[in-house]
Motif scaffolding. Structure first.
Motif, PDB file in Angstrom:
ATOM      1  N   GLY A1177      43.220  48.872  46.239  1.00  0.00           N
ATOM      2  CA  GLY A1177      44.226  48.838  45.301  1.00  0.00           C
ATOM      3  C   GLY A1177      45.822  49.009  45.637  1.00  0.00           C
ATOM      4  O   GLY A1177      46.744  49.240  44.929  1.00  0.00           O
ATOM      5  N   GLN A1180      48.823  47.451  43.785  1.00  0.00           N
ATOM      6  CA  GLN A1180      49.445  48.144  42.575  1.00  0.00           C
ATOM      7  C   GLN A1180      50.881  48.383  42.863  1.00  0.00           C
ATOM      8  O   GLN A1180      51.716  48.702  42.074  1.00  0.00           O
ATOM      9  CB  GLN A1180      48.653  49.293  42.082  1.00  0.00           C
ATOM     10  CG  GLN A1180      47.234  48.712  41.611  1.00  0.00           C
ATOM     11  CD  GLN A1180      46.181  49.900  41.138  1.00  0.00           C
ATOM     12  OE1 GLN A1180      46.914  50.983  41.092  1.00  0.00           O
ATOM     13  NE2 GLN A1180      44.985  49.718  40.874  1.00  0.00           N
ATOM     14  N   TYR A1181      50.858  48.959  44.473  1.00  0.00           N
ATOM     15  CA  TYR A1181      52.298  49.234  44.769  1.00  0.00           C
ATOM     16  C   TYR A1181      52.846  48.734  45.821  1.00  0.00           C
ATOM     17  O   TYR A1181      54.261  48.836  46.050  1.00  0.00           O
ATOM     18  CB  TYR A1181      51.745  50.851  45.539  1.00  0.00           C
ATOM     19  CG  TYR A1181      50.871  51.548  44.812  1.00  0.00           C
ATOM     20  CD1 TYR A1181      51.383  52.685  43.869  1.00  0.00           C
ATOM     21  CD2 TYR A1181      49.659  51.738  45.031  1.00  0.00           C
ATOM     22  CE1 TYR A1181      50.694  53.553  42.986  1.00  0.00           C
ATOM     23  CE2 TYR A1181      48.759  52.765  44.042  1.00  0.00           C
ATOM     24  CZ  TYR A1181      49.174  53.485  43.381  1.00  0.00           C
ATOM     25  OH  TYR A1181      48.637  54.507  42.581  1.00  0.00           O
TER      26      TYR A1181
END
Length: 1649
Positions: A1177, A1180-1181
């Motif tokens: 993930g 996402q950042y």
């Protein structure tokens, strides 16, 4: 005078007048009475003298005197070269001509016309070019020699003469050699003492020698009592020299004597060793001219009026002195011995005599166009005092001491008897010599009849019996005199027999003819050589050139570990090769052949090339010859031709023409292009399909796919509906724009892919592939769609793309064998400057071709005022002169840095891009010099604002200045700064570090620097770190590269707190990680643990907690945390790629591939799965643009590691990345450039190049892979796009391909590579299959050809931290990447038999030969089937033309000779299984002898014409056990049932010869009858060789497994190394190392061991 027999009456036609007078009269200059008839001179010469030194034998015009003599006419300052009424040349000298002569000099192929004037010596070549040499001394005459020009100084020769044309002479002497077509290298680095010594020697010496037009005349010496003394006798006047033999005739007016001198070119160092009294100290590398007096004779008070050279009937030279006052012609016969090491042999006077003569001339009458060596047969035409013309043809007498009269011996019978005995001994020595040549049997028979007559008349019954044994037809009764001498005649065969039995020391020297033991008897050299080889082979001791057997023998240079190797060196020195071995009797040659076979497996490394050819290792000979064989070939060398077998001389190399046109269309086109109409176009990669690339990558279509992916010359296919709407047209333009981004980035990869893969003719214009931005619509019959020009500027869009296209076109040119001609570079210069030619200049500079340009050429480019052309020229010149600190180039570069201009200079508007290129050029020019002033200047440039108008490009300028600073102090560490302690603080201040150790000095320096034209990059009082940090970090990384400096690495650390991390740009974090690891070079490891160790605990913990959801993102900036995280990982991957660049390390490959797949999965899900190495993930950042950038940077690092390997797994990944046309718009030009570069790196140079990890290579790769990719084709804000091509500096051609020396075709071959021990791993061996890439020179220890199919070969190296060998380097052990190998007979190549299963068929060849279908049968089909099988087997397992031709002859031409064909089958198997094709002659000779004996006995024809075949029929070992192969009846298969075959019987076992060999043949008839009864079959059968042996079990060799870290990359379908070994040795006529040949006419048997 009354007519006599042989006389001729001559008629005078007219008075001879020189042709030059007729020419002058035709010009109106020579009217009768206008000039004195005595003021001219002329001489005639052979036109071949001024022609090529080696004329074509087939060219009739080149034959001496074919078009008559030519004339050289001299009058005043004019010289006329004419032939009859035809004028060839006219020469006009500035001063009066004193003397003129033709001369040849060392290293110059053409003849030179030497013209002596008062103070000048002018040298003209045949084209009219002139070299003028000022003469500071008075020279009275010049004389030609075979290797130079002899200058005779006048009596006052020591007086200095002022030159009247010194300026002209100086100008002419300084002209370069190539303008005269000369290839001689003149040393320009002589110290003052040597120069003074040479000048003093020239003053003292009375004779000077000129060996080259660009050298100074050297002093001469004469040999006196084995010492050398300078020639200082001015009374020794030269009156004649020879231009073919180094001879000079002189006259000493004080001693009233003539002398003949031999002129030797002796090395000065040798002269110094022999005589320490030499007053002159000269260059030890030069060869000095030495005179050695060979004859002298008293004469009257005047010198000979004429001296010339003639020859006797044997071709020996005779020097003739015409003494006009005495009316005598004095003739001196010269004996030339060519057996010594000197170039012209040992020259001595033999005899002299007088001939009454009033005048004499040499003429070519009796044998025109016939030469012996360098001399034609020349007779003497004499005019006597009675006006008679006499033609003398001189013949040498047999007597040792000739005298003027033989009357006193006319009645002395004893004298004639003694003379006849000497004649018998001499002719018997010749007889023994001819017995060793099988082609002289007819001459031997005639000589035997003559010797029988002479021996019978002298009562030498033993001699008569000796000759009658050899030729039984001479068995008659001869009358004899009263002499009862029973001397045993010398016999070489008897001496051979004793030597083989008891050794050389026990043999009788009387068996060797006395004349044969004299080294200078050329007529008997054949027998002397063979006897000397046997002496060495059987233990004779060497004392210089003399052996203990009394023979003389030369031995070539090289080491010898045993007597066989010493014998090989002797055969090489005596020029006794395989052609000569074939002329020896079979039994005699067998011993020498066995010695050669013993040395074939592993000969010493220091042998000459001819020795390797002699033992059958042509592969080692090619490696020994190095680069010379590329130009001349192996068989163009006379010495190698002499050593080779005759049938190899006519072989033509087979070449496979593999071009793009040979590839099927379906293989070239992909589904993307399947609709297009295939048309051959020039895409810049059409030359990539060669035999080498096809051998390496030919088992699949990867090269075709690479070519398709990097092609920019075709329109791109656009997928649209059949009936497009308006919106579809907009979609087409959008797709076309995205494709244009990719097309403009393709030249980056194409330049790397085709790097140094082709050559160009210097008469051709370089062709550039097109950049097509249009598209085609497959759904609409491939209609073309152009890019819309209204919305965007296409011309501006393509500018930099054309620049990169020019770079790619220039990079594909391989380095020239010689320097690229400056005229060719200017020939390719366009009339108007453009971006393409600017890129071409940069490419030429990266290949170091711009060294040939002069400053005038550079000025012409600069005067065009084209910025991009100037940019390419500056970078190209700096790259060509890298590390030289050339002052002219330095001035040019500094001129384009406005900050270095004086304050009074008007401000120049220079683009920032041009300034960046100039600054980078300064770094390249001063590479690794640590030049203090240059470092200080570049340090200031990092923080100084550029003077251009584009402020956005100032970061790129700072990066260029920092990179240049790193190049200047590359790898020097703290030693580069010396006393300038503030340098480090200034660099860390540019980075933004808070630690300052020398603040006071720093502020003072900063204030001083700010007083320049341009200000510092500051926002208020602070430095703009966003601009200066990247350049400063790169500078620190390169300065401290591989220094392991803990202090600097600590100061480049990553912030440990979340707060500090928010104030550091993530891309700067990546740069810091790269810099730290380049400094701590040895700690980089290809493991995930090492990459994790680069991440600070704060970042690692934060990312882990955020991924698990245990921490709230509001507590800190999660985006900054993850941005730092992915940049740290990417920086570590880049450092890993730089550390293992070009190594193909398996661990590094797997690790980087895993990170690539993980990042790709984060962006878009793909089916490829790897171990979880990063948190999930990340998208996402972290924004997608950052992930895309990190992904492509890791891909670039992966391609660095696997550079040149063509790895399929990585290639599939790159093809997928290239095909992504992102709908989100994230795949921009920079990312496409990264993919294009990665594809080019993966197939770098077509798989022939890879990267080096030398300091300069790492620096170039770091700058090329700078982790800020451009957003568009014209984006140069952060990094100049031209710097992306600097990776060429790091490339090395470390590829090697193996070429079969017999077929000259590239082949597969396993190599065992040995890597030296390092601190990380022990000494390691691993296997590679050629063509392949080798490790770096710093770790490469040895290369060994392994496997049972090819002869072993080892190349031992010393690991050195040096770059790879450059093209044309004579010290390159790999000869430019070509390793010649030799395949063993009986094995297939790896292309035909990859796993070795077909080679097992050769084990059963004897079964094929003995199968029922192969026997004599009445069925023609079975015979043809067997013949075809034998023919196919031989041609499959051997490339030897003799075996193939013999197999065809046996199978097709001799179908009716069933017995002979059945005999030949096992013979062929024996020669193939042992790889000894030379034994074929031995077998056939044995068969012929037995068959001939049987035919004579069958028809009752007795006696034989000769019995010379008998000594060849006995073979037995000297010691050890033996296995017997018997000659028995050949009526069917070996071991046939005798009861079914009639009277066929086997011979009895071969008996051991007793300690004392007793050849007891009294009558040849008795010997032949006993031979027939004991050994010949009663039935008309011929003998066959029995082959009793069993087939062993196949033993499969274990493959060599490479270590983990140095894993060998095995490509699909590559040939395996493991295979079954060759069959065990059969017993047919084979011998071990202790077998020798015995000569006795008693038994016919064969013992083998």
């Amino acid at each position: 005078m009354a007519p006599a027999i042989g006389s001729r009456r001559l008629t005078v036609l007219r008075e001879f007048r020189p042709h030059g007078l007729a020419v002058e009269e035709a010009d109106g200059e020579g009217a009768p009475g206008a000039r004195s008839p005595q003021d001219y001179d002329y001489f005639l010469f052979d036109p071949a003298l001024a022609a090529s030194p080696v004329p074509d034998p087939g060219d009739g015009a080149s034959v001496s005197g074919a078009d008559g003599d030519h004339e050289l006419f001299v009058r005043g300052n004019q010289i006329i070269w004419s032939s009859g009424s035809r004028v060839h040349k006219r020469y006009v000298s500035p001063n009066t001509v004193i003397m003129a002569s033709w001369c040849r000099m060392d290293t110059i192929s053409d003849a030179l016309l030497c013209v002596l004037q008062v103070d000048t010596l002018s040298l003209y070549n045949v084209t009219g070019e002139v070299v003028s040499i000022p003469l500071p001394y008075a020279v009275s005459s010049i004389w030609p020699l075979p290797f130079g020009l002899l200058l005779q100084k006048s009596t006052d020769g020591g007086r200095m003469v002022s030159s009247s044309s010194s300026l002209l002479n100086a100008r002419d002497l300084n002209r370069p050699n190539k303008e005269y077509g000369l290839t001689y290298n003149v040393s320009c680095q002589a110290n003052t003492m040597e120069t003074d010594s040479k000048a003093n020697g020239a003053i003292i010496s009375s004779h000077l020698i000129l060996k080259h037009p660009l050298e100074e005349p050297q002093a001469t010496y004469f040999e006196e009592k084995e010492k050398l003394t300078m020639m200082k006798d001015f009374d020794e006047k030269t009156i004649w020299t020879s231009d073919t033999i180094p001879l000079m005739a002189s006259y000493h007016k004080g001693k009233f004597q003539h002398s003949v001198w031999q002129i030797d070119g002796a090395n000065y160092q040798e002269a110094m060793n022999e005589n320490t009294m030499l007053p002159v100290s000269c260059d030890i590398s030069s060869h000095k001219c030495t005179f050695r007096k060979i004859w002298q004779g008293k004469c009257p008070q005047s010198a000979a009026s004429k001296v010339f050279l003639a020859t006797d009937f044997d071709g020996l030279p005779i020097i003739c002195f015409l003494l006009h006052e005495q009316k005598i012609l004095l003739a001196v016969r010269i004996q030339v011995d060519d057996t010594t090491e000197e170039a012209f042999g040992d020259i001595k006077s033999h005899m002299s005599w007088n001939i009454p003569a009033f005048a004499a001339v040499p003429v070519v009458v009796t044998r025109p166009r016939v030469r012996v060596g360098v001399l034609p047969f020349t007779d003497i035409l004499v005019l006597s005092s009675d006006n008679d013309l006499l033609l003398y043809m001189l013949r040498c007498s047999l007597r040792k001491n000739p005298s003027s009269s033989l009357d006193e011996h006319s009645t002395d019978v004893s004298y004639y008897i003694r003379f006849m005995r000497e004649t018998l001994e001499t002719l018997h020595a010749l007889y023994e010599n001819l017995k060793l040549n099988i082609l002289r049997k007819e001459d031997l028979g005639c000589l035997a009849s003559l010797l029988c007559t002479i021996a019978s008349s002298l009562g030498e019954h033993t001699y008569v019996d000796y000759y009658c044994r050899d030729f039984p037809l001479n068995l008659i009764e001869f009358p004899s005199l009263a002499s009862t001498s029973l001397r045993t005649p010398p016999s070489l065969f008897r001496w051979f027999e004793y030597c083989l039995h008891y050794g050389c020391d026990s043999a009788k020297l009387e068996d060797i003819p006395t004349l044969m033991r004299k080294q200078k008897v050329s007529a008997l050299s054949w027998g002397r050589k063979v006897a000397s080889f046997y002496s060495l082979l059987l233990g004779a001791e060497r004392k210089g050139k003399k052996l203990s057997s009394g023979l003389y023998c030369e031995v070539a240079s090289g080491s010898a570990r045993n007597i066989e190797e010493l014998t090989v060196l002797a055969m090489v020195a005596e020029k006794f090769g395989r052609q000569q071995l074939d002329l020896l009797p079979v039994g005699v040659s067998l011993v020498l052949r066995h010695a050669l076979d013993k040395c074939r497996d592993s000969p010493p490394d220091d042998w000459p090339a001819t020795a390797y050819v002699l033992v059958g290792r042509e592969d080692l000979a090619m490696a020994k010859m190095g680069s010379a064989r590329k130009d001349n070939g192996l068989w163009n060398n006379d010495n190698l031709t002499l050593m080779s077998v005759p049938y190899m001389l006519h072989l033509q190399p087979v070449t496979i023409t593999t071009t793009a046109s040979d590839i099927p269309i379906s293989e070239v086109l992909n589904s993307e292009d399947s609709d297009s109409v295939y048309k051959p176009i020039e895409d810049g990669m059409e030359h990539i399909f060669t035999s080498t690339t096809q051998l390496r990558f030919g088992h699949d279509l990867r090269l075709n796919e690479v070519r398709r992916l990097l092609c920019s010359a075709r329109p791109v296919a656009i997928q649209t509906p059949t009936n497009p709407s308006v919106s579809d047209q907009d979609l087409q333009q959008q797709q076309l724009w995205n494709f244009a981004q990719r097309t403009t980035a393709l030249p980056f990869g194409r330049g790397a892919f085709t790097l140094a893969t082709t050559y160009t003719l210097l008469t051709e214009v370089l062709v550039f592939p097109k950049l097509v931005l249009a598209g085609r619509l497959p759904a609409q019959q491939n209609a073309t769609v152009n890019l819309d020009l209204s919305s965007r500027s296409v011309s501006e869009f393509k500018s930099w793309a054309e620049f990169h296209n020019g770079v790619a076109a220039g990079l594909r040119l391989a380095p020239f064998p010689e320097k690229m001609l400056r005229t060719w570079i200017q020939y390719n210069r366009p009339s108007e400057p453009n971006f393409t030619h600017a890129g071409l200049l940069l490419a030429f500079g990266l290949h170091e071709h711009l060294r040939v340009l002069t400053m005038t050429d550079a000025y012409r480019y600069l005067s065009q005022e084209h910025d991009i052309t100037t940019l390419g020229l500056l970078l190209g010149l700096a790259a060509s002169h890298r590390g030289t600190m050339d002052p002219a180039i330095s001035k040019m570069l500094y001129f384009h840095v406005p900050s270095r201009h004086p304050s009074s200079t008007p401000e120049l508007e220079l683009p920032t891009l041009l300034q960046s290129a100039a600054v980078m050029g300064i770094g390249l020019l001063y590479e690794s010099s640590a030049h203090a002033l240059t470092m200080k200047i570049l340090l200031g440039e990092i923080g100084r604002r550029s003077g251009g108008d584009n402020v956005l490009e100032r970061e790129g300028y700072a990066v260029a200045a920092g990179s240049a600073l790193g190049f200047v102090a590359l790898g020097h560490g703290s030693d580069a700064f010396g006393f300038m302690d503030t340098f480090l603080d200034r660099l860390f201040e540019y980075i933004g570090s808070k630690e300052v150790y020398h603040e006071k000095h720093l502020n003072a320096t900063t204030a001083d620097d700010q007083s320049g034209n341009t200000g510092q990059m500051m926002d208020g009082a602070q430095i703009n770190v966003d601009v200066t940090a990247p350049g400063a970090i790169i500078a620190l990384a390169l300065i401290f590269l591989k220094t392991e400096s803990e202090e600097i690495a600590a100061r480049l650390g990553i912030p440990n707190t979340f707060f500090d991390l928010q104030y550091v740009r993530p891309d700067f974090v990546m740069l810091r990680i790269i810099a730290r690891n380049l400094i701590l070079w040895s700690r980089i490891q290809p493991t995930k643990g090492w990459i994790d160790s680069q991440i600070p605990e704060t970042v690692k913990t934060g990312v882990s907690n955020m991924s698990e959801g245990t921490i709230d993102s509001d507590e800190f900036d999660a985006e900054a945390l993850f941005q730092a995280y992915v940049n740290i990982v990417t920086g570590a991957c880049i450092a890993l790629g730089l550390k293992y660049a070009g190594s193909r390390n398996g661990d590094a490959q797997e690790l980087l591939y895993a990170y690539t797949i993980h990042f790709l999965n984060e962006i878009k899900h793909i089916p490829v799965r790897t171990a979880s190495i990063l948190p999930k993930g990340l998208l996402q950042y972290v924004d997608r643009g950052t992930l895309e950038l990190c992904l492509h940077l890791i891909v670039l690092s992966l391609s660095l590691v696997m550079a040149g390997s063509g790895n399929l797994q990585i290639f599939r990944l790159l093809r997928y990345l290239r095909g992504r046309m992102s709908a989100e718009g994230q795949v921009n030009y920079g990312l496409q450039m990264a993919v294009s570069l990665a594809i080019g790196f993966l197939f770098l140079g077509g798989g022939t190049h890879t990267f080096s990890t030398q300091n300069s290579g790492i620096a170039a790769l770091l700058i090329s892979l700078y982790p800020r990719l451009p957003a568009g084709p014209n984006d140069n804000r952060c990094h100049l796009q031209a710097f992306r091509h600097l990776y060429v500096i790091a490339t090395e051609p470390r590829w090697v391909q193996t070429v079969d020396v017999d077929t000259e075709l590239p082949v597969y071959c396993p190599l065992e590579v040995t890597v030296a021990e390092t601190e990380y791993y022990d000494e390691t061996n691993y296997c590679e299959v050629t063509p392949c890439l080798l490790p770096e020179r710093s770790v490469l220890k040895s290369i060994r050809v392994c496997g049972p199919r090819y002869w072993p070969q080892v190349i031992k190296l010393t690991p050195e931290d040096k770059p790879w060998w450059r093209s044309g380097d004579k010290t390159d052990p790999f000869n430019g990447g070509v390793l010649y190998i030799k395949r063993k007979v009986g094995s297939c190549s790896y292309s035909d038999d990859p796993i070795g299963c077909q080679s097992l068929i050769s084990r059963a060849m004897h079964e094929v030969c003995d199968m029922p279908s192969a026997r004599c049968s009445n069925k023609p089909n079975s015979i043809n089937h067997s013949a075809n099988r034998i023919d196919q087997l031989v041609s499959t397992y051997s490339a030897n033309p003799s075996l193939i031709a013999f197999a065809k002859l046996c199978s097709k031409s001799w179908k009716n000779r069933c017995n002979f064909r059945e005999f030949c089958s096992p013979v062929l198997y024996e020669c193939m299984s042992k790889d000894r094709p030379s034994l074929l002659q031995v077998y056939i000779s044995f068969y012929t002898i037995i068959e001939s004996m049987w035919e004579h006995l069958k028809i009752g024809h007795f006696p034989f014409y000769d019995s010379l075949f008998l000594p060849n029929l006995k073979l037995r070992p000297c010691s050890g056990s033996s296995r017997r192969a018997r000659l028995h009846s050949f009526h069917g298969r070996a071991g046939m049932d005798a009861s079914n075959r009639g009277a066929a019987r086997r011979p009895p076992p071969c008996r051991r010869t007793s300690a004392r060999l007793r050849p007891s043949i009294t009558q040849p008839a008795a010997a032949l009858s006993r031979l027939s009864a004991a050994h010949l079959p009663a039935a008309p059968r011929v003998a066959k060789v029995e082959l009793p042996f069993r087939l062993p079990r196949p033993s499969v060799a274990q493959p060599v497994v490479a270590p983990r870290r140095l894993r060998s990359t095995r490509l699909p379908a590559a040939p395996r190394v493991a295979e079954a070994e060759l069959p065990a040795r059969p017993c047919s006529l084979a011998w071990s190392s202790d077998i020798f040949c015995l000569f006795s006419p008693t038994w016919i048997a064969i013992d083998t061991s």
